[in-house]
Motif scaffolding. Structure first.
Motif, PDB file in Angstrom:
ATOM      1  N   SER A 118      43.905  43.525  71.710  1.00 39.64           N
ATOM      2  CA  SER A 118      44.155  43.370  73.143  1.00 39.64           C
ATOM      3  C   SER A 118      43.420  44.422  73.969  1.00 39.64           C
ATOM      4  O   SER A 118      43.470  44.396  75.188  1.00 39.64           O
ATOM      5  CB  SER A 118      45.659  43.430  73.441  1.00 39.64           C
ATOM      6  OG  SER A 118      46.151  44.729  73.195  1.00 39.64           O
ATOM      7  N   ASP A 119      42.718  45.319  73.293  1.00 41.65           N
ATOM      8  CA  ASP A 119      41.967  46.353  74.003  1.00 41.65           C
ATOM      9  C   ASP A 119      40.613  45.830  74.458  1.00 41.65           C
ATOM     10  O   ASP A 119      40.432  44.653  74.669  1.00 41.65           O
ATOM     11  CB  ASP A 119      41.805  47.595  73.127  1.00 41.65           C
ATOM     12  CG  ASP A 119      43.119  48.337  72.969  1.00 41.65           C
ATOM     13  OD1 ASP A 119      44.018  48.123  73.792  1.00 41.65           O
ATOM     14  OD2 ASP A 119      43.236  49.114  72.013  1.00 41.65           O
ATOM     15  N   ASP A 120      39.636  46.678  74.492  1.00 40.94           N
ATOM     16  CA  ASP A 120      38.340  46.346  75.083  1.00 40.94           C
ATOM     17  C   ASP A 120      37.450  45.476  74.203  1.00 40.94           C
ATOM     18  O   ASP A 120      36.308  45.238  74.559  1.00 40.94           O
ATOM     19  CB  ASP A 120      37.600  47.627  75.471  1.00 40.94           C
ATOM     20  CG  ASP A 120      37.222  48.486  74.269  1.00 40.94           C
ATOM     21  OD1 ASP A 120      37.444  48.057  73.126  1.00 40.94           O
ATOM     22  OD2 ASP A 120      36.692  49.580  74.484  1.00 40.94           O
ATOM     23  N   GLY A 121      37.930  45.042  73.064  1.00 41.97           N
ATOM     24  CA  GLY A 121      37.129  44.202  72.188  1.00 41.97           C
ATOM     25  C   GLY A 121      36.236  44.995  71.251  1.00 41.97           C
ATOM     26  O   GLY A 121      35.628  44.440  70.357  1.00 41.97           O
ATOM     27  N   SER A 127      40.169  55.977  74.874  1.00 39.95           N
ATOM     28  CA  SER A 127      40.793  57.269  74.614  1.00 39.95           C
ATOM     29  C   SER A 127      41.182  57.467  73.160  1.00 39.95           C
ATOM     30  O   SER A 127      41.842  58.425  72.818  1.00 39.95           O
ATOM     31  CB  SER A 127      42.021  57.441  75.494  1.00 39.95           C
ATOM     32  OG  SER A 127      42.967  56.420  75.200  1.00 39.95           O
ATOM     33  N   GLY A 128      40.824  56.557  72.278  1.00 41.15           N
ATOM     34  CA  GLY A 128      41.151  56.676  70.865  1.00 41.15           C
ATOM     35  C   GLY A 128      41.926  55.475  70.376  1.00 41.15           C
ATOM     36  O   GLY A 128      42.072  54.489  71.090  1.00 41.15           O
ATOM     37  N   PRO A 129      42.450  55.543  69.156  1.00 38.44           N
ATOM     38  CA  PRO A 129      43.159  54.399  68.591  1.00 38.44           C
ATOM     39  C   PRO A 129      44.432  54.094  69.364  1.00 38.44           C
ATOM     40  O   PRO A 129      45.067  54.996  69.899  1.00 38.44           O
ATOM     41  CB  PRO A 129      43.467  54.827  67.158  1.00 38.44           C
ATOM     42  CG  PRO A 129      43.106  56.240  67.046  1.00 38.44           C
ATOM     43  CD  PRO A 129      42.383  56.675  68.270  1.00 38.44           C
ATOM     44  N   PRO A 130      44.808  52.841  69.420  1.00 40.57           N
ATOM     45  CA  PRO A 130      46.048  52.489  70.121  1.00 40.57           C
ATOM     46  C   PRO A 130      47.262  52.968  69.353  1.00 40.57           C
ATOM     47  O   PRO A 130      47.323  52.828  68.145  1.00 40.57           O
ATOM     48  CB  PRO A 130      46.004  50.964  70.179  1.00 40.57           C
ATOM     49  CG  PRO A 130      45.154  50.561  69.037  1.00 40.57           C
ATOM     50  CD  PRO A 130      44.173  51.670  68.823  1.00 40.57           C
TER      51      PRO A 130
END
Length: 131
Positions: A118-121, A127-130
């Motif tokens: 669901s992040d930037d692809g 900012s690092g790992p979710p």
């Protein structure tokens, strides 16, 4: 050598965990304890999953603390135990790992993978790992 991302290591954890589950699907402890082929298959999956978990923990150690059930350090320890202590494997512990710990780790990895997806692809947040 190409550096692998957290996303790729997570995908490996999920893939090898799912593979392990297919090996034990529909069998019980007694069947497992009586089958060297299934034991070998399960151990290979635990080793591969543990290697991926160790690499992920090296890249993003905060994930293990932030996500209960991921168990990266424990997966790595189990991998080391199987690889280096192969001459004294406790098959009951392997069975318990296969049917309890691995599914928990895979579910936590899937949850984290959904956050990555669901992040930037790109497989990670700016900012690092979710977490």
């Amino acid at each position: 050598m190409t550096k692998r991302s957290e996303h790729e290591w997570l995908a490996d954890i999920i893939s090898w965990g799912e593979r392990l589950q297919r090996h034990v699907d529909g069998i019980d402890r007694t069947t497992f304890l009586g089958s060297e082929i299934i034991q070998d298959a399960v151990c290979k999956c635990i080793e591969a999953l543990g290697e991926a978990a160790g690499k992920l923990d090296d890249l993003a150690p905060e994930l293990d603390r932030a996500l209960p059930g991921l168990n990266l350090k424990l997966a790595r320890k189990m991998r080391d135990r199987i690889s280096h202590g192969y001459y004294r494997i406790d098959w009951d512990i392997i069975w318990d790992t296969a049917v309890t710990s691995v599914p928990e780790t895979v579910e936590a990895a899937r949850s984290l993978m959904r956050k990555y997806d669901s992040d930037d692809g790109a497989g990670r947040r700016a900012s690092g790992p979710p977490v």
